[in-house]
Design an enzyme around this catalytic site. Structure first.
Site, mmCIF file in Angstrom:
data_model
loop_
_atom_site.group_PDB
_atom_site.id
_atom_site.type_symbol
_atom_site.label_atom_id
_atom_site.label_comp_id
_atom_site.label_asym_id
_atom_site.label_seq_id
_atom_site.Cartn_x
_atom_site.Cartn_y
_atom_site.Cartn_z
ATOM 1 N N SER A 157 0.826 -1.206 0.000
ATOM 2 C CA SER A 157 0.000 0.000 0.000
ATOM 3 C C SER A 157 0.863 1.259 0.000
ATOM 4 C CB SER A 157 -0.946 0.002 1.196
ATOM 5 O OG SER A 157 -0.288 -0.381 2.366
ATOM 6 N N HIS B 172 -3.054 -3.293 -5.860
ATOM 7 C CA HIS B 172 -3.408 -2.758 -4.543
ATOM 8 C C HIS B 172 -4.898 -2.927 -4.307
ATOM 9 C CE1 HIS B 172 -3.815 0.932 -1.732
ATOM 10 N NE2 HIS B 172 -3.572 -0.155 -1.040
ATOM 11 N N GLU C 77 -6.382 -0.883 -7.446
ATOM 12 C CA GLU C 77 -5.411 0.025 -8.068
ATOM 13 C C GLU C 77 -4.312 -0.829 -8.692
ATOM 14 O OE1 GLU C 77 -4.276 4.334 -6.307
ATOM 15 O OE2 GLU C 77 -4.492 2.785 -4.812
ATOM 16 N N ASN D 100 -4.515 6.509 -1.620
ATOM 17 C CA ASN D 100 -3.947 6.783 -0.295
ATOM 18 C C ASN D 100 -3.114 8.056 -0.271
ATOM 19 O OD1 ASN D 100 -5.089 4.630 0.964
ATOM 20 N ND2 ASN D 100 -3.352 3.262 0.700
#
Ligand code: 3HC
Ligand code: NAI
Length: 701
Positions: free
Chosen positions: A404, A425, A437, A475
């Site tokens: 991540s 991800h 992702e 993120n």
């Protein structure tokens, strides 16, 4: 020719042919009316059969034409349906594949509908913030009753052929030759017309009151749902023609609404996201049937289930037997819960479990088309796993990491097959969350990306492609958003105020509830690691989360975090946390002040938008729509607001720029608008104008 005509056994067969989904674009409608005119004038034609080519009846009205004036002379869909309704000759719809939206509405104007067993029908307009605007809200209750019409139109969900037959939406299901059955029905069925519009429908005000009570409020994304209910109810209170008129008015109201524009944006953005400029559509894609998942923790187990749910064979590999047993038990427990809730049958669960194999020997990766590593978030550990995989895996296997935060290039550094290495991800829980992702490193091959995109489709995930960087698309934006939520609290807002404002905006969960659910310790560890690495030199990291972790309040997992939780897991403000926050403000020398709801919303959303713009500048995201998709499906940004970048467009980028500058004056230079926002605002532009990678720095600086 968008509609093919052929005279067979005294019936004129009209086949829609507008690949891929036979959308009812103006040229289709023009051809259809011309064909009906010709058939009516031809005495050899006793009836019409409507069918679709390309394995589908029709995906409905052409959404690309919404809000645009049709070309001169082209009829509107409701006109075509009225034309069918007015014809003296009968119509039979032969439904192969999908009849959605306007496609089903055309079929409902026919005298009879015959479907193949695999056919599905739906009125999914609500997903676009619309209502069925070509008679669907008037004919469906007449075919299937109010309760079924409410359920189908308000859910937008597909109904399979067998159920559609039970409900009276289709008249027959034909497992043999569908067209032959439709022809037989057209030519030897009743000669006159059998119109749903002539059927009575009961007034059931209590059914509507009950349905309305379940709907989201109008200003929280529920506008279309309320209007759908209004339109269906009009079928029960007004004569057919007046009901149609009412449906039209309500449809036009929805078409002009921001909620609908945002949802339509999301529909196309989702499909656009699967197109990567330097990954041509004909890039060879590896067939992925067997996947090895390394690590059976929170993510590895969820990923294994997501893959098994998509029909793949999975080998889960752990470092040690006890961790493997824990992972296996977690998967079994989750599947058992799904079966209890009726999401899957016991048989489906057993079948899925039978395709997940567990072991501690990585050698099994030799059989895999794809490996997904989900071990601890430590670069050295991941690199060690990848080094082993390189020796074990087939030369054509794709090697993926679920990292991540780590750089895919760092994971691939020194590898002889960096082209095969890609980030996949997943979001937690990976078997539930829709977003995937796909993270490309500098050397990731087009083949690896194309194969990852195809995998996403197989396992029903919504994919966006990001370039490797700290946090990727989703993120990376969470970081400034999260920091801002904490700054607001340091300045005087209460966590429950911030949550209330963001939930009111439409997030299913405010940020503080989300931190408590995800675990405050996750961010605490990341912050500690980053601080140790000397990162975040320029911007102060809020420490409220750290203080809470230091006293063991990790969130829901420890029974308390930002909130304390009662036995029903209701979050409750806690005086201990209030005191801790006040002490933190004092430590920082901040005089607490009232913070308005408007300020909370502004700062949280603009922090996202500014970071999103920077992602476009450095090529982390290909296009603004990809960022929107990442936030809609990764973090629950309200779909009826279209995602952060679309929402910024609705605010107007000049306003966004001015507010960012005002925030910079008050709170520091990090708020200055990204140069891309300056550029677009200066020319009255919008994010939506940007082509793929257009915003990437060299193109505009
Ligand atoms: N209009 C225009 N384009 C459409 C379309 C539509 N109704 N439905 C799908 N497309 C396009 C997609 O944008 C995509 O284009 P691309 O290849 O350029 O990206 C292509 O068709 C294929 O779509 P999918 O990738 O979604 O293909 P699938 O095979 O997975 O799914 C489908 C097919 C089930 C038909 C799905 O596309 C779908 O659900 N479409 C929307 C259906 C819908 O909402 N219909 C109602 C329209 S509104 C209406 O009818 C109003 C009326 O009541 C007045
Ligand atoms: P976790 O700690 O729950 O699971 C990691 C598992 O890997 C443990 O069971 C451990 O025994 C196993 N493992 C460690 N070394 C191994 C090795 N050499 N071979 C086989 N197994 C090994 O961690 P979690 O949360 O599942 O995270 C895994 C990865 O997913 C990390 O890279 C993390 O950053 C990423 N991620 C985590 C998310 C989350 O919400 N937890 C979300 C998205 C990505």
């Amino acid at each position: 020719m968008a509609v093919h005509r052929s005279l067979r056994d005294g019936a004129l067969v009209l086949e829609l042919d507008n690949p891929p989904v036979n959308a009812l674009s103006p040229d289709v409608l023009v051809d259809l009316v011309a064909a009906i005119d010709a058939g009516e004038a031809d005495s050899a034609v006793r009836a019409f059969v409507l069918a679709g080519r390309n394995g589908i009846f029709s995906g409905g009205a052409d959404i690309r034409w919404f809000g645009k004036a049709p070309p001169p002379g082209a009829p509107l869909l409701p006109d075509v349906i009225a034309r069918i309704e007015a014809s003296p000759k009968p119509f039979v719809a032969a439904i192969e594949g999908t009849a959605f939206g306007g496609g089903l509405e055309i079929a409902l104007a026919c005298d009879r509908r015959i479907a193949s067993p695999r056919a599905k029908v739906a009125l999914p307009e609500i997903n676009l913030g619309l209502l069925p605007g070509a008679g669907g809200t008037q004919r469906l209750p007449r075919a299937a009753g109010n309760a079924a019409a409410l359920r189908i139109i308000l859910s937008g969900a597909p109904v399979k052929a067998a159920e559609a037959q039970q409900l009276g939406i289709v008249d027959a299901v034909e497992s043999g030759d569908l067209l032959a059955a439709a022809l037989a029905s057209a030519t030897s069925g009743p000669a006159g017309r059998t119109r749903l519009s002539e059927r009575a429908v009961a007034a059931e005000p209590e059914a509507f009151a009950q349905a309305r009570a379940q709907l989201a409020p109008i200003d929280k994304g529920g506008l279309a749902a309320h209007r759908c209910a209004d339109a269906i109810e009009a079928a029960t209170t007004l004569p057919f023609e007046a009901g149609l008129q009412r449906e039209r008015e309500l449809f036009m109201e929805l078409l002009a609404s921001e909620q609908s524009k945002s949802r339509i944006h999301a529909f196309f953005a989702q499909r656009e996201a699967a197109k990567v400029p330097d990954v041509p559509a004909d890039t060879p894609v590896a067939a992925v049937r067997t996947v090895c998942v390394v690590g059976a923790g929170t993510m590895g187990t969820g990923i294994a289930m997501a893959l098994a749910n998509g029909g793949l064979t999975v080998h889960v590999v752990e470092a040690a037997e006890d961790a493997l047993a824990r992972g296996r038990a977690l998967i079994e427990k989750n599947y058992a819960a799904s079966a209890r809730k009726g999401r899957f049958t016991e048989a489906a669960v057993a079948e899925r479990l039978s395709r997940i194999h567990f072991g501690t020997d990585l050698a099994v990766a030799a059989h895999a088309d794809l490996v997904i590593e989900a071990v601890f978030e430590e670069l050295d550990i991941k690199r060690e796993v990848f080094a082993k995989l390189e020796a074990i895996c087939r030369p054509d296997a794709i090697l993926a990491s679920n990292t991540s935060t780590l750089d895919i290039d760092a994971i691939a550094a020194g590898s002889s097959r960096a082209g095969d290495i890609v980030g996949l991800h997943f979001f937690s829980p990976a078997n539930v969350m829709k977003l995937l992702e796909i993270v490309r490193g500098t050397h990731t091959s087009a083949h690896a990306i194309a194969t990852s995109l195809a995998l996403a489709k197989t396992i029903a995930k919504i994919a966006v492609v990001a370039r490797t960087c700290d946090g990727f698309i989703a993120n990376r934006m969470l970081a400034p958003y999260g920091r801002e939520t904490m700054y607001l609290v340091e300045e005087g807002a209460a966590p429950q105020d911030v949550d209330r404002v963001m939930e009111r905006f439409g997030f299913p969960m405010g940020p503080f509830r989300m931190y408590d659910l995800a675990g405050l310790d996750v961010g605490w560890r990341i912050r500690k690691r980053r601080l140790a690495e000397g990162r975040f030199a320029t911007l102060r990291e809020p420490e409220i989360g750290d203080r809470l972790c230091e006293i063991g309040r990790f969130g829901q997992k420890t029974g308390a975090g930002i909130y304390r939780y009662d036995e029903n897991r209701t979050p409750l403000p806690d005086p201990q946390v209030e005191a801790l926050i006040v002490a933190e403000s004092a430590r920082l020398g901040i005089t607490r002040r009232p913070v308005s709801d408007e300020e909370i919303l502004n700062r949280c959303i603009l922090a996202l938008v500014n970071e999103g713009a920077k992602e476009l500048e450095d090529g982390t995201a290909i296009r603004p729509g990809d960022i929107d998709i990442a936030w809609l499906y990764g973090f629950g940004f309200p779909v009826y607001r279209g995602g952060p970048m679309h929402y910024a467009d609705t605010l107007g980028l000049a306003r966004v720029r001015d507010e960012l500058n005002a925030l910079a004056e008050r709170h520091g230079e990090h708020w200055r608008p990204a140069p891309l926002i300056e550029q677009l605002a200066a020319r009255g532009g919008r994010f939506a104008e940007l082509q793929a990678y257009e915003a990437k720095a060299p193109a505009w600086t």
